[in-house]
Write an enzyme that holds these catalytic residues in place. Structure first.
Site, PDB file in Angstrom:
ATOM      1  N   CYS A 103      41.543  46.971  25.685  1.00  0.00           N
ATOM      2  CA  CYS A 103      42.528  46.859  26.760  1.00  0.00           C
ATOM      3  C   CYS A 103      43.013  45.415  26.885  1.00  0.00           C
ATOM      4  O   CYS A 103      42.493  44.501  26.246  1.00  0.00           O
ATOM      5  CB  CYS A 103      41.906  47.308  28.069  1.00  0.00           C
ATOM      6  SG  CYS A 103      40.582  46.217  28.595  1.00  0.00           S
ATOM      7  N   CYS A 122      34.668  43.394  30.188  1.00  0.00           N
ATOM      8  CA  CYS A 122      35.447  42.757  29.116  1.00  0.00           C
ATOM      9  C   CYS A 122      35.030  41.301  28.949  1.00  0.00           C
ATOM     10  O   CYS A 122      34.973  40.791  27.821  1.00  0.00           O
ATOM     11  CB  CYS A 122      36.944  42.805  29.437  1.00  0.00           C
ATOM     12  SG  CYS A 122      37.572  44.482  29.589  1.00  0.00           S
ATOM     13  N   ASP A 177      35.860  49.553  23.229  1.00  0.00           N
ATOM     14  CA  ASP A 177      36.481  48.322  22.732  1.00  0.00           C
ATOM     15  C   ASP A 177      35.622  47.674  21.646  1.00  0.00           C
ATOM     16  O   ASP A 177      34.403  47.687  21.728  1.00  0.00           O
ATOM     17  CB  ASP A 177      36.655  47.305  23.878  1.00  0.00           C
ATOM     18  CG  ASP A 177      37.708  47.754  24.870  1.00  0.00           C
ATOM     19  OD1 ASP A 177      38.311  48.804  24.642  1.00  0.00           O
ATOM     20  OD2 ASP A 177      37.912  47.045  25.881  1.00  0.00           O
ATOM     21  N   CYS A 228      34.115  51.689  27.076  1.00  0.00           N
ATOM     22  CA  CYS A 228      35.548  51.872  26.863  1.00  0.00           C
ATOM     23  C   CYS A 228      35.917  51.945  25.383  1.00  0.00           C
ATOM     24  O   CYS A 228      37.077  52.115  25.036  1.00  0.00           O
ATOM     25  CB  CYS A 228      36.315  50.741  27.539  1.00  0.00           C
ATOM     26  SG  CYS A 228      35.655  49.136  27.162  1.00  0.00           S
TER      27      CYS A 228
END
Lengths: 172, 126
Positions: free
Chosen positions: B63, B106, B39, B37
């Site tokens: 996110c 995450c 991140d 993603c």
């Protein structure tokens, strides 16, 4: 590799994307459901299956990230759903700085020049990584290609964010 | 996608956002990134001479779930020894925040950030 065969292309990371798009449009027309409107049910089903396959192949090969992922997967290295984290400190430090720069740009009243400049920086990184991926894939250095591809994903993400900023600032 | 109340709380009121001087010998810095993603997460721990985490700060670009995971971790590690902190599992984070399966990575990122910070501390102490 099936997806390349569909378009009669040599399986290689460096493809002519405009040629791919042209072949895609030709095939799409040839297998369009309307062409089989008067055909039997099994012919219709077959055409639909073929049309779906053509779409999948095109979507996969069109973007450099999914194209490289596909080539790696065909070589037994599937990284498309991995949850591995990367820990390369200098690369991540640079990514942090890029993200901070993106924030600065979003706070600017006249971001136009900064956006263009940042776009150039990111495209240069993108080109460099894609050249590395291309070389590594040709030399069957799959792990190295995967590692460059993971970095490319960060750059592509930044480019998407920058594009979003560009769309938001109405003066462009 | 619907975020849990805890994720929203951490996202809207993130705890311990910021940085310590990474050259300070008592500061451990862990940097990690998730290619899936894009991140990026930086976790910093301020460690006492006796190996206890006195303070923690984070900076995360990503996110809501990634921000919430790192915010939660900064709260959890404070007062813990490095060994205790290294035993925090991504499943604990995911459970506390009620992360959906697509956001599990995450919590993995946050766990790896703790590990990376501890490694950095050990490397600094050599």
């Amino acid at each position: 590799m099936k997806f390349f065969e569909i378009f009669n292309l040599k399986p290689d990371f460096d493809i002519d994307v405009s040629l791919l798009s042209q072949k895609y449009r030709d095939l799409q027309r040839a297998f369009h459901p309307d062409q089989y409107a008067s055909g039997s049910e099994s012919e219709k089903l077959l055409a639909l299956k073929k049309a779906t396959e053509i779409n999948d192949a095109y979507t996969t090969l069109k973007s450099p990230v999914s194209r490289a992922e596909y080539i790696l997967k065909e070589n037994g290295l599937d990284i498309s759903h991995e949850t591995t984290t990367i820990k390369d400190p200098s690369f991540l430090m640079q990514q942090m700085e890029y993200r901070e720069h993106l924030e600065e740009i979003s706070d600017m009243t006249e971001p136009y020049d900064a956006i263009i400049e940042f776009e150039d920086t990111l495209s240069a990184e993108q080109v460099e990584l894609q050249e590395k991926i291309s070389r590594d894939l040709r030399n069957a250095h799959h792990q190295e290609a995967a590692s460059a591809l993971r970095k490319l994903k960060f750059i592509v993400k930044l480019q998407a964010e920058l594009e979003r900023l560009e769309d938001q600032s109405g003066q462009l | 996608m619907a975020y849990s109340d805890k994720v929203i709380d951490h996202y809207e009121n993130p705890r311990n956002v910021g940085s310590f001087d990474k050259n300070d010998p008592s500061v451990a810095t862990g940097m990690v990134g998730a290619p899936a993603c894009g991140d990026v997460m930086k976790l910093q721990l301020k460690v006492s001479d006796t190996g206890v985490i006195e303070d923690a700060k984070f900076k995360t670009y990503g996110c809501g779930s990634a921000i919430a995971s790192s915010s939660l971790v900064t709260e959890w590690v404070k007062g813990k020894s490095l060994d205790e902190a290294s035993s925090i599992k991504n499943t604990d984070i995911a459970q506390e925040l009620a992360l959906p399966p697509v956001k599990i990575h995450c919590s993995i990122l946050a766990e790896d950030a703790i590990k990376a910070a501890i490694e950095d501390y050990k490397a600094k102490r050599k």
